[in-house]
Design a protein around this motif. Structure first.
Motif, PDB file in Angstrom:
ATOM      1  N   ARG A 371      88.200  76.756  29.612  1.00 53.51           N
ATOM      2  CA  ARG A 371      87.411  76.624  28.402  1.00 53.51           C
ATOM      3  C   ARG A 371      86.012  76.272  28.746  1.00 53.51           C
ATOM      4  N   TYR A 372      85.805  75.599  29.753  1.00 54.85           N
ATOM      5  CA  TYR A 372      84.479  75.056  30.316  1.00 54.85           C
ATOM      6  C   TYR A 372      83.703  76.389  30.971  1.00 54.85           C
ATOM      7  N   GLU A 373      84.770  77.382  31.422  1.00 53.74           N
ATOM      8  CA  GLU A 373      83.962  78.890  31.815  1.00 53.74           C
ATOM      9  C   GLU A 373      83.511  79.676  30.481  1.00 53.74           C
ATOM     10  N   GLU A 374      84.287  79.311  29.731  1.00 50.50           N
ATOM     11  CA  GLU A 374      83.745  80.258  28.196  1.00 50.50           C
ATOM     12  C   GLU A 374      82.665  79.393  27.572  1.00 50.50           C
ATOM     13  N   ILE A 375      82.566  78.138  27.743  1.00 48.19           N
ATOM     14  CA  ILE A 375      81.445  77.278  27.310  1.00 48.19           C
ATOM     15  C   ILE A 375      80.090  77.704  28.019  1.00 48.19           C
ATOM     16  N   ALA A 376      80.172  77.901  29.553  1.00 48.91           N
ATOM     17  CA  ALA A 376      79.273  78.233  30.195  1.00 48.91           C
ATOM     18  C   ALA A 376      78.644  79.642  29.984  1.00 48.91           C
ATOM     19  N   ASP A 377      79.582  80.530  29.947  1.00 47.98           N
ATOM     20  CA  ASP A 377      79.137  81.859  28.988  1.00 47.98           C
ATOM     21  C   ASP A 377      78.573  81.730  27.739  1.00 47.98           C
ATOM     22  N   ASN A 378      78.802  80.895  26.944  1.00 51.79           N
ATOM     23  CA  ASN A 378      78.331  81.038  25.716  1.00 51.79           C
ATOM     24  C   ASN A 378      76.847  80.141  25.697  1.00 51.79           C
ATOM     25  N   MET A 379      76.730  79.087  26.730  1.00 57.08           N
ATOM     26  CA  MET A 379      75.543  78.343  26.743  1.00 57.08           C
ATOM     27  C   MET A 379      74.483  79.306  27.331  1.00 57.08           C
ATOM     28  N   GLU A 380      74.895  80.127  28.359  1.00 54.79           N
ATOM     29  CA  GLU A 380      73.997  81.122  28.896  1.00 54.79           C
ATOM     30  C   GLU A 380      73.164  81.858  27.823  1.00 54.79           C
ATOM     31  N   ILE A 381      74.096  82.624  27.008  1.00 52.21           N
ATOM     32  CA  ILE A 381      73.729  83.593  26.184  1.00 52.21           C
ATOM     33  C   ILE A 381      72.659  82.744  25.077  1.00 52.21           C
ATOM     34  N   GLU A 382      73.104  81.480  24.446  1.00 51.56           N
ATOM     35  CA  GLU A 382      72.474  80.924  23.394  1.00 51.56           C
ATOM     36  C   GLU A 382      71.118  80.363  23.892  1.00 51.56           C
ATOM     37  N   ILE A 383      71.194  80.028  24.960  1.00 53.46           N
ATOM     38  CA  ILE A 383      69.646  79.281  25.605  1.00 53.46           C
ATOM     39  C   ILE A 383      69.039  80.698  25.920  1.00 53.46           C
ATOM     40  N   ALA A 384      69.372  81.669  26.458  1.00 55.17           N
ATOM     41  CA  ALA A 384      68.494  82.922  26.624  1.00 55.17           C
ATOM     42  C   ALA A 384      68.157  83.787  25.353  1.00 55.17           C
ATOM     43  N   THR A 385      68.885  83.486  24.315  1.00 52.39           N
ATOM     44  CA  THR A 385      68.468  84.010  22.961  1.00 52.39           C
ATOM     45  C   THR A 385      67.200  83.040  22.676  1.00 52.39           C
ATOM     46  N   TYR A 386      67.443  81.626  22.752  1.00 51.17           N
ATOM     47  CA  TYR A 386      66.580  80.847  22.381  1.00 51.17           C
ATOM     48  C   TYR A 386      65.278  80.872  22.860  1.00 51.17           C
ATOM     49  N   LEU A 387      65.297  81.131  24.372  1.00 57.87           N
ATOM     50  CA  LEU A 387      63.969  81.479  25.200  1.00 57.87           C
ATOM     51  C   LEU A 387      63.331  82.721  24.758  1.00 57.87           C
ATOM     52  N   GLY A 388      64.172  83.681  24.394  1.00 49.47           N
ATOM     53  CA  GLY A 388      63.882  84.756  23.882  1.00 49.47           C
ATOM     54  C   GLY A 388      63.023  85.005  22.721  1.00 49.47           C
ATOM     55  N   LYS A 389      63.323  84.195  21.680  1.00 47.18           N
ATOM     56  CA  LYS A 389      62.608  83.786  20.678  1.00 47.18           C
ATOM     57  C   LYS A 389      61.238  83.189  21.047  1.00 47.18           C
ATOM     58  N   VAL A 390      61.335  82.110  21.741  1.00 50.76           N
ATOM     59  CA  VAL A 390      60.218  81.132  22.261  1.00 50.76           C
ATOM     60  C   VAL A 390      59.037  82.422  22.936  1.00 50.76           C
ATOM     61  N   SER A 391      59.645  83.405  23.790  1.00 50.45           N
ATOM     62  CA  SER A 391      58.628  84.387  24.450  1.00 50.45           C
ATOM     63  C   SER A 391      58.007  85.208  23.717  1.00 50.45           C
ATOM     64  N   GLU A 392      58.785  85.391  22.298  1.00 53.69           N
ATOM     65  CA  GLU A 392      57.855  86.278  21.357  1.00 53.69           C
ATOM     66  C   GLU A 392      56.387  85.636  20.773  1.00 53.69           C
ATOM     67  N   LYS A 393      56.484  84.124  21.038  1.00 51.64           N
ATOM     68  CA  LYS A 393      55.363  83.571  20.639  1.00 51.64           C
ATOM     69  C   LYS A 393      54.217  83.701  21.507  1.00 51.64           C
ATOM     70  N   HIS A 394      52.971  83.191  21.070  1.00 50.82           N
ATOM     71  CA  HIS A 394      51.697  83.200  22.096  1.00 50.82           C
ATOM     72  C   HIS A 394      51.758  81.993  23.079  1.00 50.82           C
ATOM     73  N   LEU A 395      52.055  82.260  24.361  1.00 51.32           N
ATOM     74  CA  LEU A 395      52.175  81.322  25.277  1.00 51.32           C
ATOM     75  C   LEU A 395      51.129  81.326  26.275  1.00 51.32           C
TER      76      LEU A 395
END
Length: 631
Positions: A371-395
């Motif tokens: 279950r932790y291995e599945e959580i790790a996969d999900n966390m990677e995708i969710e954090i990457a998606t969030y950072l993707g949204k942040v990257s769309e802003k003016h940084l």
């Protein structure tokens, strides 16, 4: 533009100020006022504050004190606007534009250029509003004059109606500054009576809370409470000011020297509005600052915690909460620390699996690791998606670098989860045979796992601490010990097999665990290096020295242009990470307008110079470029 550029210039400082200067309610209030004055946006400050509460960095009481200060800080905007209506600002507009444009195209100072450009626009808009208001001759328009004259300024019902109108307009445009500008325009032309103008300003104080409440909708309970506290604070202020409305407004008018019963003197009305705005927010804060604990209890009762609330995979970032970009990066960093803590717990379970002899308990523990291995996969995708949204802003350039580092960190953390699961699977294979490791082999496995756990602990120290206070030395020493032990045990296991001290299955099983532990240590080192920075990037015979800005291919020095060097650093530091053309434009050509053809030409030139490693600069059709380390 002005607000965003100020946040870029002071983003890191603001984060530390908001997080640390809240020792008590008074310093919290002063901090909120200072930050709001600095970024010229109370909405930005309140959304930052809600983000910190969501990230667990501020308590609700601290957040309330900062929000009170933000209400005081936002009054500076009204004073700037009143200044624009009483003085000719056209002399500073075009020099500000000119200098701003020059700096924008000088990449090194583009943020300062944005600031001056935004400042020029702010003053230009005030000049235009003032000139247009005068040229419209609204005071000579009988229809408009009769419309506003039809309202009884001595009626509380009229005041409440205009208060509601001010609230609705502010909610719609998501900017209290816009409503303030419109109000000053109408009042300065003599069309809108001062009592009705002040009613609009009061409504603007309530409407401005909509931004933080909308931002908190998808966040946790603490963030929603902080946003609700902002709303209640302003509503309370409006209620008590309504009780003394006419005497209070007359007092403010008296300070300025304006008589509401007489016509004329319209040039003083912008100052009356700005002074009222300041007096209202300062007095409201002075009344409520001593009652923050009681205020906190009221908010908690209105929004009680739901014990049945689903426990989310992510703790600090939520899909519905996108704060200012600079603060979003801090939330993501907190989430990465949480990710790393979970991976260390997962490794601890894997260690316990090695000693578990009870089949039922073994299966339960193995299922938990899965279950932790599945959580790790999900966390990677969710954090990457969030950072993707942040990257769309003016940084800012610094923040762009941090986002790239974080994307690499989450990839390596997910690999740690994969390594733990592979170790668990290897241990599980022993259930199918009656053989077991020798006492000496168990001792060696314990020693290897102790070193790996030590490296994971140091990784958490690095991820949680400030980069300026940390070095790579400790992690590098642990990594050397892991590699040294791996080489020793690999040699010993071959001898044990040759001397028939252990079966082929046990030696293979044992060697696989040792090898996977060593790989796990490499992933940990990659996380540490991406956090603290690495002066040398290397892949086989390709070596890039970041400090010396030199590149060596199989022992031979290669000359690259500045753009080519930045490209290889970006791709090599994030092996396997795909960068879209728009991301490459933002990272390599920030502040410069280029086409996709420019990117392709530079990639082609880079490939030619890298010789045997040209094929590693790969392109996934429709997605972008990446460094393929599987070749």
């Amino acid at each position: 533009m002005l607000s965003e550029s100020l946040q870029k210039l002071t983003g890191s400082s603001l984060r530390h100020i908001l997080a640390k200067m809240t020792a008590n309610r008074f310093t919290g209030m002063l901090t909120g006022a200072f930050v709001t004055c600095a970024v010229q946006s109370s909405s930005a400050t309140t959304v930052m504050t809600v983000s910190f509460v969501s990230a667990g960095m501020l308590t609700l009481a601290q957040a309330i004190s900062i929000i009170m200060g933000a209400n005081i800080g936002t009054t500076l905007t009204a004073w700037i606007m009143s200044l624009g209506y009483n003085f000719d600002l056209s002399n500073v507009v075009f020099p500000s534009f000119l200098i701003g444009m020059v700096l924008i195209y000088k990449k090194r100072h583009n943020v300062v250029g944005d600031l001056l450009f935004g400042l020029g626009f702010l003053f230009w808009s005030l000049v235009l509003l003032s000139d247009t208001g005068k040229s419209m001759n609204l005071e000579q328009n009988p229809d408009i004059m009769n419309f506003f004259a039809s309202f009884d300024t001595n009626s509380y019902l009229t005041i409440i109606v205009f208060l509601i109108v001010g609230t609705l307009i502010t909610c719609i445009v998501q900017s209290s500054a816009v409503v303030m500008a419109i109000t000053i325009l109408l009042c300065s032309t003599g069309v809108l009576p001062i009592y009705l103008g002040i009613a609009l300003v009061m409504g603007e104080n309530i409407g401005t809370t909509a931004t933080a409440n909308l931002a908190a909708l998808g966040a946790g309970i603490e963030a929603r409470r902080a946003a609700l506290a902002h709303l209640l604070f302003n509503v309370f202020g409006v209620i008590w000011i309504l009780c003394v409305f006419y005497p209070f407004v007359d007092m403010v008018c008296g300070i300025v020297g304006y008589d509401p019963s007489l016509s004329g003197q319209t040039e003083r009305l912008p100052v009356v509005l700005a002074l009222f705005h300041t007096c209202f927010n300062v007095l409201n804060t002075a009344i409520l600052i001593s009652f923050i604990p009681q205020f906190e209890k009221v908010v908690c009762k209105l929004l009680p915690k739901d014990n049945k609330e689903h426990k989310a995979t992510l703790h600090y970032i939520n899909a519905g909460l996108m704060a200012t970009p600079e603060i979003s990066v801090l939330q993501a960093q907190k989430e990465i620390v949480h990710f790393a803590e979970r991976m260390q717990r997962m490794f601890g379970m894997t260690r316990n699996l090695l000693d578990e002899k009870d089949n039922k308990e073994f299966d339960r523990l193995f299922e938990r690791i899965s279950r932790y291995e599945e959580i790790a996969d999900n966390m990677e995708i969710e954090i990457a998606t969030y950072l993707g949204k942040v990257s769309e802003k003016h940084l800012s350039d610094d923040t762009k670098g941090k986002v790239r580092d974080m994307l690499r960190q989450i990839g390596e953390l997910e690999s740690i989860g994969d390594a733990c699961y592979k170790i668990a699977r290897t241990i599980q294979h022993r259930l199918y045979v009656k053989e077991d490791f020798t006492t000496q082999q168990y001792s060696h496995l314990y020693e290897m796992m102790r070193l790996v756990n030590e490296s994971l602990t140091q990784m958490l120290v690095v991820l949680s601490g400030r980069r300026e206070d940390l070095t790579l030395n400790t992690s590098q020493e642990i990594e050397k010990d892991i590699n040294k032990l791996r080489d020793q045990l690999k040699s010993e296991s071959i001898n044990e097999l040759n001397e028939h001290k252990s079966s082929y299955f046990i030696v293979t099983n044992y060697s696989d665990i040792i090898a996977e532990c060593e790989k796990l240590g490499d992933y940990v080192m990659n996380v540490v290096e991406s956090r603290l920075g690495k002066t040398i990037l290397q892949y086989k015979g390709l070596q890039v020295n970041i400090d010396k800005k030199s590149v060596i291919v199989d022992g031979a020095a290669v000359s690259l242009t500045r753009t080519e060097f930045e490209l290889i650093c970006l791709l090599l530091s994030s092996k396997g990470q795909i960068f879209s053309r728009s991301q490459l434009m933002d990272s390599i050509w920030s502040g410069v307008i280029v086409t996709e053809r420019t990117i392709d030409v530079n990639i082609t030139r880079l490939r030619k110079k890298l010789g045997p490693y040209a094929q590693n600069i790969a392109n996934r059709q429709g997605y972008g470029y990446y460094f393929d380390n599987s070749i």
